[in-house]
Motif scaffolding. Structure first.
Motif, PDB file in Angstrom:
ATOM      1  N   LEU A 334     -53.426 -31.281 -42.077  1.00 43.52           N
ATOM      2  CA  LEU A 334     -53.279 -31.111 -40.819  1.00 43.52           C
ATOM      3  C   LEU A 334     -53.451 -29.530 -40.255  1.00 43.52           C
ATOM      4  O   LEU A 334     -53.919 -29.270 -39.049  1.00 43.52           O
ATOM      5  N   HIS A 335     -53.824 -28.997 -41.328  1.00 47.11           N
ATOM      6  CA  HIS A 335     -53.862 -27.190 -40.720  1.00 47.11           C
ATOM      7  C   HIS A 335     -55.268 -26.777 -39.737  1.00 47.11           C
ATOM      8  O   HIS A 335     -55.614 -26.501 -39.123  1.00 47.11           O
ATOM      9  N   THR A 336     -56.303 -28.468 -40.754  1.00 46.96           N
ATOM     10  CA  THR A 336     -57.677 -28.620 -39.700  1.00 46.96           C
ATOM     11  C   THR A 336     -57.579 -28.605 -38.286  1.00 46.96           C
ATOM     12  O   THR A 336     -58.714 -28.408 -37.538  1.00 46.96           O
ATOM     13  N   GLU A 337     -56.557 -29.629 -38.235  1.00 46.26           N
ATOM     14  CA  GLU A 337     -56.150 -29.555 -36.423  1.00 46.26           C
ATOM     15  C   GLU A 337     -56.055 -28.404 -35.718  1.00 46.26           C
ATOM     16  O   GLU A 337     -56.259 -29.239 -35.060  1.00 46.26           O
ATOM     17  N   LEU A 338     -55.214 -27.955 -36.264  1.00 48.39           N
ATOM     18  CA  LEU A 338     -55.214 -26.965 -35.484  1.00 48.39           C
ATOM     19  C   LEU A 338     -56.359 -26.181 -34.448  1.00 48.39           C
ATOM     20  O   LEU A 338     -56.048 -25.852 -34.213  1.00 48.39           O
ATOM     21  N   ARG A 339     -57.379 -25.947 -35.540  1.00 43.14           N
ATOM     22  CA  ARG A 339     -58.408 -25.742 -35.562  1.00 43.14           C
ATOM     23  C   ARG A 339     -59.593 -26.812 -34.621  1.00 43.14           C
ATOM     24  O   ARG A 339     -59.601 -25.981 -33.683  1.00 43.14           O
ATOM     25  N   ASN A 340     -59.083 -27.562 -34.783  1.00 39.50           N
ATOM     26  CA  ASN A 340     -60.228 -28.264 -34.436  1.00 39.50           C
ATOM     27  C   ASN A 340     -60.009 -28.903 -32.571  1.00 39.50           C
ATOM     28  O   ASN A 340     -60.411 -28.863 -31.201  1.00 39.50           O
ATOM     29  N   ALA A 341     -58.123 -28.388 -32.639  1.00 34.78           N
ATOM     30  CA  ALA A 341     -57.424 -28.950 -31.298  1.00 34.78           C
ATOM     31  C   ALA A 341     -58.298 -27.888 -30.273  1.00 34.78           C
ATOM     32  O   ALA A 341     -58.598 -28.006 -29.334  1.00 34.78           O
ATOM     33  N   LEU A 342     -58.053 -26.790 -30.387  1.00 37.17           N
ATOM     34  CA  LEU A 342     -58.749 -25.495 -29.968  1.00 37.17           C
ATOM     35  C   LEU A 342     -59.981 -25.845 -29.794  1.00 37.17           C
ATOM     36  O   LEU A 342     -60.294 -26.126 -28.948  1.00 37.17           O
ATOM     37  N   LEU A 343     -61.358 -25.942 -30.636  1.00 39.65           N
ATOM     38  CA  LEU A 343     -62.618 -26.218 -30.926  1.00 39.65           C
ATOM     39  C   LEU A 343     -62.723 -27.451 -29.352  1.00 39.65           C
ATOM     40  O   LEU A 343     -63.674 -27.346 -28.703  1.00 39.65           O
ATOM     41  N   VAL A 344     -62.513 -28.348 -29.841  1.00 35.84           N
ATOM     42  CA  VAL A 344     -62.286 -29.119 -29.080  1.00 35.84           C
ATOM     43  C   VAL A 344     -62.496 -29.394 -27.974  1.00 35.84           C
ATOM     44  O   VAL A 344     -62.920 -29.675 -27.057  1.00 35.84           O
ATOM     45  N   GLY A 345     -60.838 -28.840 -27.466  1.00 40.56           N
ATOM     46  CA  GLY A 345     -60.470 -28.556 -26.412  1.00 40.56           C
ATOM     47  C   GLY A 345     -61.640 -27.730 -25.390  1.00 40.56           C
ATOM     48  O   GLY A 345     -61.975 -28.211 -24.343  1.00 40.56           O
ATOM     49  N   ARG A 346     -62.403 -26.841 -25.844  1.00 44.61           N
ATOM     50  CA  ARG A 346     -63.405 -25.806 -25.665  1.00 44.61           C
ATOM     51  C   ARG A 346     -64.528 -26.646 -25.036  1.00 44.61           C
ATOM     52  O   ARG A 346     -65.461 -25.706 -24.354  1.00 44.61           O
ATOM     53  N   GLN A 359     -50.925 -21.345 -28.814  1.00 46.91           N
ATOM     54  CA  GLN A 359     -50.800 -22.133 -28.672  1.00 46.91           C
ATOM     55  C   GLN A 359     -50.943 -23.539 -29.707  1.00 46.91           C
ATOM     56  O   GLN A 359     -50.287 -24.580 -30.238  1.00 46.91           O
ATOM     57  N   ALA A 360     -52.144 -23.901 -30.298  1.00 42.87           N
ATOM     58  CA  ALA A 360     -52.619 -24.424 -31.070  1.00 42.87           C
ATOM     59  C   ALA A 360     -51.537 -24.345 -32.757  1.00 42.87           C
ATOM     60  O   ALA A 360     -51.392 -25.057 -32.668  1.00 42.87           O
ATOM     61  N   LEU A 361     -50.983 -23.393 -32.493  1.00 41.85           N
ATOM     62  CA  LEU A 361     -49.823 -23.225 -34.135  1.00 41.85           C
ATOM     63  C   LEU A 361     -49.109 -24.004 -33.406  1.00 41.85           C
ATOM     64  O   LEU A 361     -48.404 -24.786 -34.543  1.00 41.85           O
ATOM     65  N   ARG A 362     -48.605 -23.829 -31.959  1.00 41.19           N
ATOM     66  CA  ARG A 362     -47.300 -24.119 -31.207  1.00 41.19           C
ATOM     67  C   ARG A 362     -47.208 -25.507 -31.814  1.00 41.19           C
ATOM     68  O   ARG A 362     -46.471 -26.605 -31.631  1.00 41.19           O
ATOM     69  N   LEU A 363     -48.931 -26.481 -31.621  1.00 39.86           N
ATOM     70  CA  LEU A 363     -48.764 -27.634 -31.669  1.00 39.86           C
ATOM     71  C   LEU A 363     -48.502 -28.372 -32.357  1.00 39.86           C
ATOM     72  O   LEU A 363     -47.545 -28.963 -33.128  1.00 39.86           O
ATOM     73  N   GLY A 364     -48.876 -27.441 -33.734  1.00 41.81           N
ATOM     74  CA  GLY A 364     -49.183 -27.595 -34.977  1.00 41.81           C
ATOM     75  C   GLY A 364     -47.378 -27.483 -35.814  1.00 41.81           C
ATOM     76  O   GLY A 364     -47.167 -27.960 -36.929  1.00 41.81           O
ATOM     77  N   THR A 365     -46.413 -26.618 -35.262  1.00 40.55           N
ATOM     78  CA  THR A 365     -45.174 -27.056 -35.561  1.00 40.55           C
ATOM     79  C   THR A 365     -44.073 -27.801 -35.009  1.00 40.55           C
ATOM     80  O   THR A 365     -43.232 -28.236 -34.954  1.00 40.55           O
ATOM     81  N   HIS A 366     -43.637 -26.234 -33.574  1.00 43.79           N
ATOM     82  CA  HIS A 366     -42.400 -27.226 -32.772  1.00 43.79           C
ATOM     83  C   HIS A 366     -43.149 -27.630 -32.099  1.00 43.79           C
ATOM     84  O   HIS A 366     -42.175 -28.855 -32.051  1.00 43.79           O
ATOM     85  N   GLY A 367     -44.343 -28.146 -31.724  1.00 38.24           N
ATOM     86  CA  GLY A 367     -44.631 -28.939 -30.952  1.00 38.24           C
ATOM     87  C   GLY A 367     -44.094 -29.993 -31.394  1.00 38.24           C
ATOM     88  O   GLY A 367     -43.683 -31.491 -31.064  1.00 38.24           O
ATOM     89  N   ALA A 407     -54.834 -15.735 -35.529  1.00 37.51           N
ATOM     90  CA  ALA A 407     -56.297 -15.914 -35.639  1.00 37.51           C
ATOM     91  C   ALA A 407     -57.046 -16.217 -36.506  1.00 37.51           C
ATOM     92  O   ALA A 407     -57.703 -17.220 -36.836  1.00 37.51           O
ATOM     93  N   ALA A 408     -56.689 -15.777 -37.725  1.00 36.83           N
ATOM     94  CA  ALA A 408     -57.091 -15.965 -38.640  1.00 36.83           C
ATOM     95  C   ALA A 408     -56.992 -17.621 -39.707  1.00 36.83           C
ATOM     96  O   ALA A 408     -57.241 -18.183 -39.870  1.00 36.83           O
ATOM     97  N   LEU A 409     -55.482 -17.964 -39.534  1.00 33.91           N
ATOM     98  CA  LEU A 409     -55.066 -19.087 -39.682  1.00 33.91           C
ATOM     99  C   LEU A 409     -55.725 -20.163 -38.557  1.00 33.91           C
ATOM    100  O   LEU A 409     -56.231 -21.030 -39.537  1.00 33.91           O
ATOM    101  N   VAL A 410     -55.571 -19.898 -37.500  1.00 36.66           N
ATOM    102  CA  VAL A 410     -56.544 -21.009 -36.520  1.00 36.66           C
ATOM    103  C   VAL A 410     -58.041 -21.197 -36.918  1.00 36.66           C
ATOM    104  O   VAL A 410     -58.622 -22.243 -36.882  1.00 36.66           O
TER     105      VAL A 410
END
Ligand SMILES: Nc1nc2[nH]c(O)nc2c(=O)[nH]1
Length: 459
Positions: A334-346, A359-367, A407-410
């Motif tokens: 799932l942690h790679t989905e944070l990055r992919n959510a951001l990159l694919v969206g762009r 926002q990407a971190l929020r999707l993977g946690t609170h969202g 930023a490092a995490l995502v």
């Protein structure tokens, strides 16, 4: 009564993902039993009693544990197949193999899926299991056992399919259940395993599979059953253009209107994918509080398209992230989905309003917690919430030169997980599972994948 034991974590950056996105550059967390007691900037308060353990987390980022909102554990045994097909062709290629699943296979696959996620920072997982071959044993029980033994918080979405080929559906007739069997087994699973307590480790949702594999009657009755039992509803929705075409041809309307006509929009519903949605579909989700499990890697792998996540968020739709089954996202992380959510969206047409790293971190946690109906208990680091959190190592070659730890995490390489806690219990240490033997899981899943392939090849 035994005094509650505390764990003190100090000297780490903290991204709380609370409502204000509070962050601490160098802070502390105090866990008391299975809850977060306090957190803040600087060192932990002096004089705390019953401190069982102190962790010096220098060089780490603490975040809420990741929450996975869509997966099919059984697919761990059929990774790397039908690699160049779109969703419908991929499903048609794989249904005959999945129809040969049995209990030992599903148990092994669940352990593989859970292990891969847990060692990458997932503390809450879900499994949408919708294939129940006749005589295959207690598949729901096998999955629930695997999650309990791994120590991961878990939602089982008891799936079903009853629209086989003879009724205009996509799955072969031998891979579907009757409405009566599906509903009875679903109800039994909810009654036996759904826990409503604040710190529940196991919950159950009602989850017929998709418009092209489920009859309208089963959709309707599933919604009624879930509401009578007080549990959530989950399904696949608006994933591909082929599904949209199917809905128009069979029901005379698009997927979202179809879901609404069958009682399937509401605060107690979340749907996977939601790629092909127009403005009025998004407005309907926002009006009804229907949630979305965004699965960027799987959507890319199956050429489904790019979900309009910024528009969904702007409209107020709850959005979490999903790994999806490992047959359409072989990494299973799932942690790679944070990055992919951001990159694919762009890459999409909405790039000016694309996701930020926070926002990407929020999707993977609170969202994710919102989508699973558990935002009061998990998904952010706040006093009183359950102690589900991750310490990500940020001081190695991969991340040390990036000043902003979020930023490092995502955006960076997958960060090593030094420690992961669920309900205050540490389940990962130094990147390895504490609750299971990864090497044994690798051997068992390989053996069961070969067994499944051999049985399927015999036809
Ligand atoms: N990505 C996926 N979409 C699906 N739709 C459906 O009916 N089954 C699936 C699935 O397994 N993966």
């Amino acid at each position: 009564m035994e005094a509650v034991q505390r764990i003190v974590i100090e000297n780490c950056a903290i991204a709380t993902v609370d409502a204000k996105d509070t962050e601490y550059a160098s802070g502390y967390l105090v866990l008391a039993g299975h809850r977060i007691e306090s957190l803040g900037e600087g060192r932990a308060p002096e004089g705390l009693e019953n401190v069982a353990r102190r962790i010096d987390a220098t060089g780490h980022l603490a975040t809420p544990g990741l929450v996975n909102t869509h997966h099919h554990f059984y697919q761990w045994l059929t990774r790397g197949l039908a690699t160049d097909r779109n969703l419908f062709d991929w499903l048609v290629a794989l249904y005959p193999t999945w129809a040969r699943l049995d209990e030992p296979m599903v148990h092994a696959a669940a352990r593989g899926s859970l292990a891969m996620m847990a060692r990458g920072g997932v503390t809450t997982a879900m499994d949408h299991h919708y294939v129940f071959p006749r005589g295959s044993g207690d598949l729901s029980g096998a999955v629930l056992r695997a999650a309990r033994d791994m120590g991961v918080r878990f939602t089982l979405a008891r799936g079903s399919m009853d629209r086989g080929e003879k009724d205009g559906g996509l799955p072969p007739d031998f891979a579907v259940e009757t409405i009566e069997d599906a509903l009875a087994a679903t109800e039994e699973t909810v009654r036996q395993h759904h826990d409503t307590s604040f710190d529940a480790m196991t919950q159950v949702a009602v989850a017929p599979c998709s418009p092209f594999s489920v009859s309208t009657e089963l959709m309707r009755q599933s919604a009624q059953l879930a509401r009578s039992l007080g549990v959530r509803l989950h399904t696949h929705g608006s994933e591909t253009v082929e599904e949209e075409k199917f809905c128009h041809e069979l029901f005379g309307m698009g997927p979202t209107d179809y879901f609404e006509s069958t009682g399937w929009l509401g605060e107690d519903v979340w749907m996977a994918h939601c790629v092909h949605m127009n403005d009025s579909d998004i407005a309907a989700f926002a009006r009804t509080g229907t949630g979305v499990a965004h699965c960027p890697s799987s959507n890319a792998r199956l050429a489904a398209g790019i979900a309009r996540v910024p528009d969904l968020l702007a409209a107020g739709v709850p959005v979490g992230l999903g790994v999806d089954g490992a047959a359409s996202n072989e990494s299973g992380e799932l942690h790679t989905e944070l990055r992919n959510a951001l990159l694919v969206g762009r890459l999409g047409p909405h790039r000016e309003a694309a996701l930020t790293v926070r926002q990407a971190l929020r999707l993977g946690t609170h969202g994710g917690a919102q989508v699973l109906g558990r935002a009061a208990e998990i998904g952010s680091l706040e006093p009183g919430k359950l102690a589900d959190l991750v310490l990500w190592r940020m001081d190695t070659l991969a991340h040390a030169s990036i000043a902003d730890p979020v930023a490092a995490l995502v955006l960076g390489a997958p960060a090593p997980v030094t420690a992961s806690f669920v309900n205050g219990r540490q389940i990962v240490e130094g990147g390895r599972l504490r609750t299971a033997d990864e090497d044994e899981i690798a051997r068992t899943t390989r053996a069961q994948a070969r067994r499944l392939a051999a049985i399927a090849a015999r036809g």
